[in-house]
Design a protein around this motif. Structure first.
Motif, PDB file in Angstrom:
ATOM      1  N   MET A   1      26.112  40.347 -15.294  1.00  0.00           N
ATOM      2  CA  MET A   1      24.771  40.878 -15.293  1.00  0.00           C
ATOM      3  C   MET A   1      24.802  42.270 -14.679  1.00  0.00           C
ATOM      4  SD  MET A   1      21.300  39.385 -13.672  1.00  0.00           S
ATOM      5  CE  MET A   1      20.104  39.542 -14.951  1.00  0.00           C
ATOM      6  N   SER A   2      24.033  43.157 -15.265  1.00  0.00           N
ATOM      7  CA  SER A   2      23.866  44.493 -14.700  1.00  0.00           C
ATOM      8  C   SER A   2      22.397  44.704 -14.383  1.00  0.00           C
ATOM      9  CB  SER A   2      24.370  45.564 -15.669  1.00  0.00           C
ATOM     10  OG  SER A   2      23.556  45.617 -16.826  1.00  0.00           O
ATOM     11  N   VAL A   3      22.150  45.564 -13.404  1.00  0.00           N
ATOM     12  CA  VAL A   3      20.782  45.867 -12.988  1.00  0.00           C
ATOM     13  C   VAL A   3      20.643  47.377 -12.866  1.00  0.00           C
ATOM     14  CG1 VAL A   3      19.048  45.608 -11.169  1.00  0.00           C
ATOM     15  CG2 VAL A   3      20.595  43.706 -11.688  1.00  0.00           C
ATOM     16  N   ASP A   4      19.576  47.904 -13.447  1.00  0.00           N
ATOM     17  CA  ASP A   4      19.239  49.311 -13.250  1.00  0.00           C
ATOM     18  C   ASP A   4      17.871  49.369 -12.602  1.00  0.00           C
ATOM     19  OD1 ASP A   4      18.836  52.047 -13.270  1.00  0.00           O
ATOM     20  OD2 ASP A   4      18.243  52.092 -15.373  1.00  0.00           O
ATOM     21  N   ALA A   5      17.838  49.804 -11.355  1.00  0.00           N
ATOM     22  CA  ALA A   5      16.572  49.967 -10.647  1.00  0.00           C
ATOM     23  C   ALA A   5      16.265  51.433 -10.416  1.00  0.00           C
ATOM     24  CB  ALA A   5      16.624  49.220  -9.314  1.00  0.00           C
ATOM     25  N   VAL A   6      17.103  52.312 -10.963  1.00  0.00           N
ATOM     26  CA  VAL A   6      16.920  53.747 -10.782  1.00  0.00           C
ATOM     27  C   VAL A   6      15.997  54.309 -11.853  1.00  0.00           C
ATOM     28  CG1 VAL A   6      18.102  55.980 -10.627  1.00  0.00           C
ATOM     29  CG2 VAL A   6      19.162  53.935  -9.679  1.00  0.00           C
TER      30      VAL A   6
ATOM     31  N   ASN B   1      13.505  42.663 -18.449  1.00  0.00           N
ATOM     32  CA  ASN B   1      12.846  43.644 -17.592  1.00  0.00           C
ATOM     33  C   ASN B   1      11.922  42.947 -16.609  1.00  0.00           C
ATOM     34  OD1 ASN B   1       9.921  43.709 -18.651  1.00  0.00           O
ATOM     35  ND2 ASN B   1      11.170  43.761 -20.497  1.00  0.00           N
ATOM     36  N   ALA B   2      11.630  43.649 -15.557  1.00  0.00           N
ATOM     37  CA  ALA B   2      10.697  43.153 -14.555  1.00  0.00           C
ATOM     38  C   ALA B   2       9.990  44.343 -13.937  1.00  0.00           C
ATOM     39  CB  ALA B   2      11.434  42.357 -13.477  1.00  0.00           C
ATOM     40  N   PHE B   3       8.732  44.151 -13.668  1.00  0.00           N
ATOM     41  CA  PHE B   3       7.964  45.211 -13.015  1.00  0.00           C
ATOM     42  C   PHE B   3       7.044  44.554 -12.006  1.00  0.00           C
ATOM     43  CE2 PHE B   3       4.363  48.165 -12.671  1.00  0.00           C
ATOM     44  CZ  PHE B   3       5.055  49.285 -12.259  1.00  0.00           C
ATOM     45  N   GLY B   4       7.486  44.556 -10.776  1.00  0.00           N
ATOM     46  CA  GLY B   4       6.657  43.975  -9.725  1.00  0.00           C
ATOM     47  C   GLY B   4       6.623  42.456  -9.786  1.00  0.00           C
ATOM     48  N   MET B   5       5.735  41.891  -9.030  1.00  0.00           N
ATOM     49  CA  MET B   5       5.601  40.443  -8.960  1.00  0.00           C
ATOM     50  C   MET B   5       4.122  40.100  -9.006  1.00  0.00           C
ATOM     51  SD  MET B   5       7.136  37.756  -6.149  1.00  0.00           S
ATOM     52  CE  MET B   5       6.507  38.605  -4.739  1.00  0.00           C
ATOM     53  N   ALA B   6       3.810  39.057  -9.753  1.00  0.00           N
ATOM     54  CA  ALA B   6       2.420  38.616  -9.873  1.00  0.00           C
ATOM     55  C   ALA B   6       1.896  38.173  -8.506  1.00  0.00           C
ATOM     56  CB  ALA B   6       2.322  37.476 -10.873  1.00  0.00           C
TER      57      ALA B   6
ATOM     58  N   LEU C   1      19.230  43.771 -16.578  1.00  0.00           N
ATOM     59  CA  LEU C   1      17.892  43.700 -16.017  1.00  0.00           C
ATOM     60  C   LEU C   1      17.431  45.109 -15.687  1.00  0.00           C
ATOM     61  CD1 LEU C   1      15.448  42.168 -14.877  1.00  0.00           C
ATOM     62  CD2 LEU C   1      16.719  41.939 -12.723  1.00  0.00           C
ATOM     63  N   GLN C   2      16.361  45.531 -16.323  1.00  0.00           N
ATOM     64  CA  GLN C   2      15.768  46.849 -16.078  1.00  0.00           C
ATOM     65  C   GLN C   2      14.576  46.657 -15.161  1.00  0.00           C
ATOM     66  OE1 GLN C   2      17.103  49.712 -17.403  1.00  0.00           O
ATOM     67  NE2 GLN C   2      15.698  50.792 -16.065  1.00  0.00           N
ATOM     68  N   LEU C   3      14.628  47.283 -13.986  1.00  0.00           N
ATOM     69  CA  LEU C   3      13.549  47.149 -13.016  1.00  0.00           C
ATOM     70  C   LEU C   3      12.720  48.426 -12.970  1.00  0.00           C
ATOM     71  CD1 LEU C   3      15.493  45.499 -10.056  1.00  0.00           C
ATOM     72  CD2 LEU C   3      14.008  44.385 -11.716  1.00  0.00           C
ATOM     73  N   GLY C   4      11.441  48.293 -13.138  1.00  0.00           N
ATOM     74  CA  GLY C   4      10.542  49.424 -12.983  1.00  0.00           C
ATOM     75  C   GLY C   4      10.560  50.406 -14.142  1.00  0.00           C
ATOM     76  N   HIS C   5       9.935  51.528 -13.890  1.00  0.00           N
ATOM     77  CA  HIS C   5       9.741  52.579 -14.890  1.00  0.00           C
ATOM     78  C   HIS C   5      10.937  53.515 -15.013  1.00  0.00           C
ATOM     79  CE1 HIS C   5       5.487  52.022 -15.768  1.00  0.00           C
ATOM     80  NE2 HIS C   5       5.289  51.795 -14.491  1.00  0.00           N
ATOM     81  N   THR C   6      10.908  54.285 -16.097  1.00  0.00           N
ATOM     82  CA  THR C   6      11.845  55.394 -16.236  1.00  0.00           C
ATOM     83  C   THR C   6      11.317  56.571 -15.421  1.00  0.00           C
ATOM     84  OG1 THR C   6      10.672  56.265 -18.164  1.00  0.00           O
ATOM     85  CG2 THR C   6      12.451  54.692 -18.586  1.00  0.00           C
TER      86      THR C   6
END
Length: 112
Positions: A1-6, A55-60, A26-31
């Motif tokens: 698994m790879s994660v990009d939070a940048v 992808n994920a953006f925040g938490m409910a 897993l892509q976290l947040g915006h570009t």
């Protein structure tokens, strides 16, 4: 698994290229603003290697209670990913450092 939070095209693409067959990204947040929400991805590689892109953006909001209970019970340890805390006055230098990948872990603003 790879994660990009940048959120840079370069980091997203590098993450995808690092995956093995049937890997997950897993892509976290915006570009970043310079990319305007658009990042080219190596679609042929993704198809050939059968990669998953999530992808994920925040938490409910309704998930905060259970998460805080897990922290209280010691099942989650967010302190283990916090590399440093800074004041609001220090944020500019942290952001500048991020541009050259000069940070590790999570930097938390705790003084306003």
């Amino acid at each position: 698994m790879s994660v990009d939070a940048v959120g840079l095209a370069q980091t997203c693409q590098a993450s995808l290229h690092s995956l093995r067959t049937r890997g997950r990204h897993l892509q976290l947040g915006h570009t970043v603003a310079a990319d305007g929400g658009q990042i080219a991805v190596p679609i042929d590689l993704m198809l050939i290697k059968e990669l998953e892109f999530q992808n994920a953006f925040g938490m409910a909001g309704h998930q905060f209670g259970p998460m805080l209970a897990m922290i209280d019970a010691g099942r989650l340890r967010p302190d283990e990913v916090v590399s440093r805390t800074v004041s609001l006055d220090e944020v500019s230098s942290v952001l500048e450092s991020m541009a050259s990948f000069g940070t590790t872990g999570v930097v938390v603003i705790d003084r306003f």
